[in-house]
Design an enzyme around this catalytic site. Structure first.
Site, PDB file in Angstrom:
ATOM      1  N   LEU A  10       0.845  -1.194   0.000  1.00 58.30           N
ATOM      2  CA  LEU A  10       0.000   0.000   0.000  1.00 58.30           C
ATOM      3  C   LEU A  10       0.881   1.245   0.000  1.00 58.30           C
ATOM      4  O   LEU A  10       1.562   1.539   0.979  1.00 58.30           O
ATOM      5  CB  LEU A  10      -0.901   0.002   1.239  1.00 58.30           C
ATOM      6  CG  LEU A  10      -1.745  -1.264   1.440  1.00 58.30           C
ATOM      7  CD1 LEU A  10      -2.604  -1.138   2.689  1.00 58.30           C
ATOM      8  CD2 LEU A  10      -2.592  -1.552   0.211  1.00 58.30           C
ATOM      9  N   ALA A  11       0.886   1.951  -1.109  1.00 60.75           N
ATOM     10  CA  ALA A  11       1.826   3.067  -1.241  1.00 60.75           C
ATOM     11  C   ALA A  11       1.191   4.264  -1.944  1.00 60.75           C
ATOM     12  O   ALA A  11       1.844   4.989  -2.669  1.00 60.75           O
ATOM     13  CB  ALA A  11       3.058   2.599  -2.016  1.00 60.75           C
ATOM     14  N   ARG A  17       2.184  14.087   7.322  1.00 64.04           N
ATOM     15  CA  ARG A  17       3.070  14.476   8.432  1.00 64.04           C
ATOM     16  C   ARG A  17       4.544  14.563   8.032  1.00 64.04           C
ATOM     17  O   ARG A  17       5.370  15.037   8.797  1.00 64.04           O
ATOM     18  CB  ARG A  17       2.895  13.496   9.603  1.00 64.04           C
ATOM     19  CG  ARG A  17       1.613  13.745  10.372  1.00 64.04           C
ATOM     20  CD  ARG A  17       1.332  12.630  11.357  1.00 64.04           C
ATOM     21  NE  ARG A  17       0.856  11.419  10.673  1.00 64.04           N
ATOM     22  CZ  ARG A  17       0.679  10.242  11.280  1.00 64.04           C
ATOM     23  NH1 ARG A  17       0.968  10.103  12.559  1.00 64.04           N
ATOM     24  NH2 ARG A  17       0.235   9.202  10.599  1.00 64.04           N
ATOM     25  N   GLY A 147      -3.355   0.992  15.376  1.00 65.96           N
ATOM     26  CA  GLY A 147      -4.534   0.166  15.598  1.00 65.96           C
ATOM     27  C   GLY A 147      -4.234  -0.822  16.726  1.00 65.96           C
ATOM     28  O   GLY A 147      -3.157  -1.416  16.768  1.00 65.96           O
ATOM     29  N   LYS A 359      37.843  13.422 -15.780  1.00 64.44           N
ATOM     30  CA  LYS A 359      36.464  13.334 -16.264  1.00 64.44           C
ATOM     31  C   LYS A 359      36.463  12.576 -17.577  1.00 64.44           C
ATOM     32  O   LYS A 359      37.219  12.928 -18.472  1.00 64.44           O
ATOM     33  CB  LYS A 359      35.894  14.734 -16.466  1.00 64.44           C
ATOM     34  CG  LYS A 359      34.418  14.720 -16.801  1.00 64.44           C
ATOM     35  CD  LYS A 359      34.023  15.770 -17.824  1.00 64.44           C
ATOM     36  CE  LYS A 359      34.202  15.266 -19.230  1.00 64.44           C
ATOM     37  NZ  LYS A 359      33.760  16.185 -20.271  1.00 64.44           N
ATOM     38  N   ASN A 385      53.515   9.195 -17.670  1.00 65.95           N
ATOM     39  CA  ASN A 385      53.665  10.098 -16.538  1.00 65.95           C
ATOM     40  C   ASN A 385      53.084  11.462 -16.900  1.00 65.95           C
ATOM     41  O   ASN A 385      53.510  12.080 -17.879  1.00 65.95           O
ATOM     42  CB  ASN A 385      55.137  10.251 -16.154  1.00 65.95           C
ATOM     43  CG  ASN A 385      55.258  11.016 -14.857  1.00 65.95           C
ATOM     44  OD1 ASN A 385      55.121  10.455 -13.776  1.00 65.95           O
ATOM     45  ND2 ASN A 385      55.468  12.321 -14.962  1.00 65.95           N
ATOM     46  N   TYR A 395      37.708  21.739 -24.042  1.00 66.39           N
ATOM     47  CA  TYR A 395      36.483  22.470 -24.361  1.00 66.39           C
ATOM     48  C   TYR A 395      36.841  23.770 -25.067  1.00 66.39           C
ATOM     49  O   TYR A 395      37.652  24.551 -24.567  1.00 66.39           O
ATOM     50  CB  TYR A 395      35.728  22.741 -23.058  1.00 66.39           C
ATOM     51  CG  TYR A 395      34.369  23.392 -23.226  1.00 66.39           C
ATOM     52  CD1 TYR A 395      33.438  22.871 -24.107  1.00 66.39           C
ATOM     53  CD2 TYR A 395      34.024  24.514 -22.479  1.00 66.39           C
ATOM     54  CE1 TYR A 395      32.195  23.459 -24.252  1.00 66.39           C
ATOM     55  CE2 TYR A 395      32.777  25.106 -22.598  1.00 66.39           C
ATOM     56  CZ  TYR A 395      31.860  24.579 -23.496  1.00 66.39           C
ATOM     57  OH  TYR A 395      30.626  25.155 -23.625  1.00 66.39           O
ATOM     58  N   SER A 413      55.812  18.953 -16.605  1.00 69.48           N
ATOM     59  CA  SER A 413      54.943  19.752 -15.746  1.00 69.48           C
ATOM     60  C   SER A 413      54.397  20.975 -16.461  1.00 69.48           C
ATOM     61  O   SER A 413      55.050  21.550 -17.331  1.00 69.48           O
ATOM     62  CB  SER A 413      55.712  20.215 -14.511  1.00 69.48           C
ATOM     63  OG  SER A 413      56.002  19.088 -13.724  1.00 69.48           O
TER      64      SER A 413
HETATM   65  C1  UD1 Z   1      -2.507   1.945   9.610  1.00 67.09           C
HETATM   66  C2  UD1 Z   1      -3.438   0.919  10.216  1.00 67.09           C
HETATM   67  C3  UD1 Z   1      -3.160   0.845  11.703  1.00 67.09           C
HETATM   68  C4  UD1 Z   1      -1.742   0.482  11.942  1.00 67.09           C
HETATM   69  C5  UD1 Z   1      -0.798   1.465  11.235  1.00 67.09           C
HETATM   70  C6  UD1 Z   1       0.616   0.990  11.307  1.00 67.09           C
HETATM   71  C7  UD1 Z   1      -5.420   1.116   8.830  1.00 67.09           C
HETATM   72  C8  UD1 Z   1      -6.854   1.519   8.784  1.00 67.09           C
HETATM   73  N1  UD1 Z   1      -4.815   1.330   9.987  1.00 67.09           N
HETATM   74  O1  UD1 Z   1      -2.823   3.207  10.181  1.00 67.09           O
HETATM   75  O2  UD1 Z   1      -4.015  -0.134  12.306  1.00 67.09           O
HETATM   76  O3  UD1 Z   1      -1.478   0.449  13.325  1.00 67.09           O
HETATM   77  O4  UD1 Z   1      -1.150   1.584   9.851  1.00 67.09           O
HETATM   78  O5  UD1 Z   1       1.487   1.929  10.759  1.00 67.09           O
HETATM   79  O6  UD1 Z   1      -4.909   0.602   7.869  1.00 67.09           O
HETATM   80  N2  UD1 Z   1      -2.724   3.977   2.068  1.00 67.09           N
HETATM   81  C9  UD1 Z   1      -3.096   3.964   0.742  1.00 67.09           C
HETATM   82  N3  UD1 Z   1      -4.283   4.510   0.389  1.00 67.09           N
HETATM   83  C10 UD1 Z   1      -5.129   5.059   1.292  1.00 67.09           C
HETATM   84  C11 UD1 Z   1      -4.737   5.073   2.640  1.00 67.09           C
HETATM   85  C12 UD1 Z   1      -3.533   4.528   2.991  1.00 67.09           C
HETATM   86  O7  UD1 Z   1      -2.372   3.469  -0.111  1.00 67.09           O
HETATM   87  O8  UD1 Z   1      -6.203   5.514   0.877  1.00 67.09           O
HETATM   88  C13 UD1 Z   1      -1.435   3.393   2.439  1.00 67.09           C
HETATM   89  C14 UD1 Z   1      -0.469   4.430   2.954  1.00 67.09           C
HETATM   90  O9  UD1 Z   1       0.329   4.951   1.898  1.00 67.09           O
HETATM   91  C15 UD1 Z   1       0.355   3.627   3.955  1.00 67.09           C
HETATM   92  C16 UD1 Z   1      -0.612   2.555   4.431  1.00 67.09           C
HETATM   93  O10 UD1 Z   1      -1.648   2.502   3.486  1.00 67.09           O
HETATM   94  O11 UD1 Z   1       1.451   3.000   3.376  1.00 67.09           O
HETATM   95  C17 UD1 Z   1      -1.178   2.849   5.812  1.00 67.09           C
HETATM   96  O12 UD1 Z   1      -1.851   4.077   5.752  1.00 67.09           O
HETATM   97  P1  UD1 Z   1      -1.708   5.179   6.876  1.00 67.09           P
HETATM   98  O13 UD1 Z   1      -2.547   6.319   6.524  1.00 67.09           O
HETATM   99  O14 UD1 Z   1      -0.278   5.434   7.166  1.00 67.09           O
HETATM  100  O15 UD1 Z   1      -2.415   4.378   8.080  1.00 67.09           O
HETATM  101  P2  UD1 Z   1      -2.231   4.608   9.621  1.00 67.09           P
HETATM  102  O16 UD1 Z   1      -3.160   5.661  10.069  1.00 67.09           O
HETATM  103  O17 UD1 Z   1      -0.817   4.733   9.981  1.00 67.09           O
HETATM  104 CA    CA Z   2       1.213   4.937   8.947  1.00 66.63          CA
END
Ligand code: UD1
Ligand code: CA
Length: 467
Positions: A10-11, A17, A147, A359, A385, A395, A413
């Site tokens: 999930l990225a 923050r 969580g 270079k 040498n 250049y 030299s």
């Molecule tokens: C999440 C978990 C929480 C856990 C914590 C650990 C959920 C609901 N909660 O909270 O239980 O303790 O991670 O770090 O998952 N992301 C997406 N799309 C979205 C939302 C999030 O790709 O719409 C990805 C973010 O980029 C991240 C990951 O999901 O890599 C977690 O999301 P984040 O918002 O950091 O969740 P937390 O509030 O930290």
């Molecule tokens: Ca997080």
């Protein structure tokens, strides 16, 4: 095991923050992006074709940052929660491997310290047909923001309650969810649509799947991990710096255990993909970055910074050498204060000394440029040498030109070599020459004004000044 595991990373989140214009997973720790660290760990349990990164914020850049061929991407255009993010991977997975097959490992994209061994253990824990899956848990002294894990009477995970939704009693639980899940694929896809945004944030929480599967009679096992540093999720730059520090100390430890001596290991900066051979010594404040490879028996002295360099065996690099994409042959000696860039090549046993810059230049076997020179766009043979103060004038204000220097040439030299220029093997260039035309083999080239001698001139001048 690799056969039946599909990984979703999930990225898609921005990472508010981090206070950055850049998506969180593009930030670097330990010499690579947060996302690449997770891909690296995922590759230990799944083939690249079975790894799907869900991207959203700066999707194009994030996608381009993953260098492993075969890894797939799914787009989550709008960030509606981690559950929704996982759902966005469904079509890509259906096309790639189908939805009914094996295990589905879902990983938060912001935990770069994850060890592959933990993923293996998680997959093993989930690999029981009676279960919905397994999730990693850990105990934190300060669980704020995470969580919380609710256990059932048999010690399985009944639910994960998010900080914002938890009651005071649940808030006092210290066992938390670090964001590493392994579900049975068929069950996961069968029930994912039951996740609803019925929480204060109106998000689709992936964590709700634990409770949903348990309710359908497919409980989820906890896999408690004691080393909480491994599970650190990066939300701020303070945590990013901490992750960087941990990754780097893991790297120095790994190298030391493999036979590399590191003086003051806390002071060196070594990126995750760097390789260093046995019996090499790294002095304090050395930085080895990118894909740098150092052979065996080398000594890299204090303050040297190498990026994407190839260093053969038994090389000595004296203090404060800065090199990018350089190739350094065996037994060469470089520095102190040498600059090598853009595919500079130091031949076997060659010596490049202080305040010399190369270079796009190849210096042949056993050749020397010991002091104060600029050698650009040059091909310099063996046994040459290069005298102090030699400059290749490569250049002309518009174009770069080549300089060819044959085997065994002696450049006196303070020579100015105006390119394009060929100096054939065995030739001598007299010190202080400006060389504009090619020099044939074994010739002496002198390109400077003949000295004029005026006897008594200085004495007369002094007498004039006194009168
Ligand atoms: C999440 C978990 C929480 C856990 C914590 C650990 C959920 C609901 N909660 O909270 O239980 O303790 O991670 O770090 O998952 N992301 C997406 N799309 C979205 C939302 C999030 O790709 O719409 C990805 C973010 O980029 C991240 C990951 O999901 O890599 C977690 O999301 P984040 O918002 O950091 O969740 P937390 O509030 O930290
Ligand atoms: Ca997080």
């Amino acid at each position: 095991m690799k056969k039946n595991v599909t990984v979703v990373i999930l990225a898609a989140g921005l990472g508010t923050r981090m206070k950055s214009r850049k998506a969180k997973v593009l930030h670097q720790a330990g010499g690579d992006t947060l996302l690449n660290h997770i891909v690296r760990a995922a590759l230990r349990v799944a083939e690249p074709e079975r790894i799907v990164a869900v991207v959203g914020h700066q999707a194009k850049e994030v996608q381009a940052s993953v260098k492993v061929p075969g890894v797939r991407f799914a787009v989550q255009a709008e960030q509606r929660g981690s559950g929704h993010a996982a759902l966005c991977a469904r079509e890509v997975i259906r096309d790639a491997v189908g939805l009914g097959d094996g295990l589905l490992l879902i990983l938060n994209g912001d935990g770069p310290l994850l060890r592959p061994e933990t993923l293996t253990a998680l997959v093993d824990a989930a690999n029981n047909a009676q279960l919905g899956g397994a999730i990693v848990t850990t105990h934190l002294a300060d669980p704020t923001g995470y969580g919380r894990i609710l256990r059932d009477s048999q010690g399985r995970v009944a639910a994960v309650v998010e900080q914002k939704a938890a009651n005071p009693e649940q808030l006092s639980i210290h066992e938390v969810n670090p964001g590493l899940y392994c579900f049975h694929s068929d069950l996961f896809w069968q029930h994912i649509d039951e996740v609803a945004p019925n929480n204060p944030a109106k998000e689709y929480y992936l964590t709700d799947m634990v409770e949903i599967l348990a309710r359908h009679g497919h409980p989820v096992l906890p896999l408690p991990i004691a080393d909480e540093t491994e599970l650190l999720g990066i939300n701020t730059r303070v945590e990013l710096a901490l992750a960087d520090q941990i990754l780097r100390s893991r790297k120095t430890r790994e190298l030391m255990l493999a036979g590399v001596t590191i003086e003051n290991p806390g002071s060196v900066t070594i990126d995750v993909d760097v390789e260093v051979g046995m019996d090499s010594v790294l002095e304090a404040n050395v930085q080895l970055r990118g894909r740098t490879r150092v052979g065996a028996g080398c000594r890299i002295c204090a303050g040297t910074v190498l990026r994407d360099c190839e260093v053969a065996d038994d090389v000595t690099i004296l203090p404060y050498v800065v090199a990018d994409e350089a190739l350094i042959g065996a037994h060469a000696s470089i520095g102190p204060f040498t600059r090598l860039r853009l595919h500079a090549e130091a031949g076997e046993g060659s010596h490049i000394g202080n305040f010399v810059e190369l270079k796009k230049t190849k210096l042949g076997k056993g050749s020397k440029a010991s002091h104060l020179a600029y050698l650009g766009d040059s091909n310099i043979g063996a046994g040459v040498n290069i005298g102090a103060g030699t400059i290749t004038c490569n250049y002309d204000g518009q174009k770069k030109h080549q300089t060819e220097i044959g085997e065994g040439v002696f450049v006196g030299s303070n020579s100015t070599l105006i390119a394009p220029l060929k100096i054939a093997g065995g030739a001598y260039i007299a010190a202080g020459s400006t060389i504009t035309t090619d020099v044939e083999a074994d010739a002496l080239a002198v390109g400077r004004a003949r000295q004029v001698a005026k006897p008594g001139w200085a004495k007369r001048r002094r007498q004039l000044a006194q009168s």
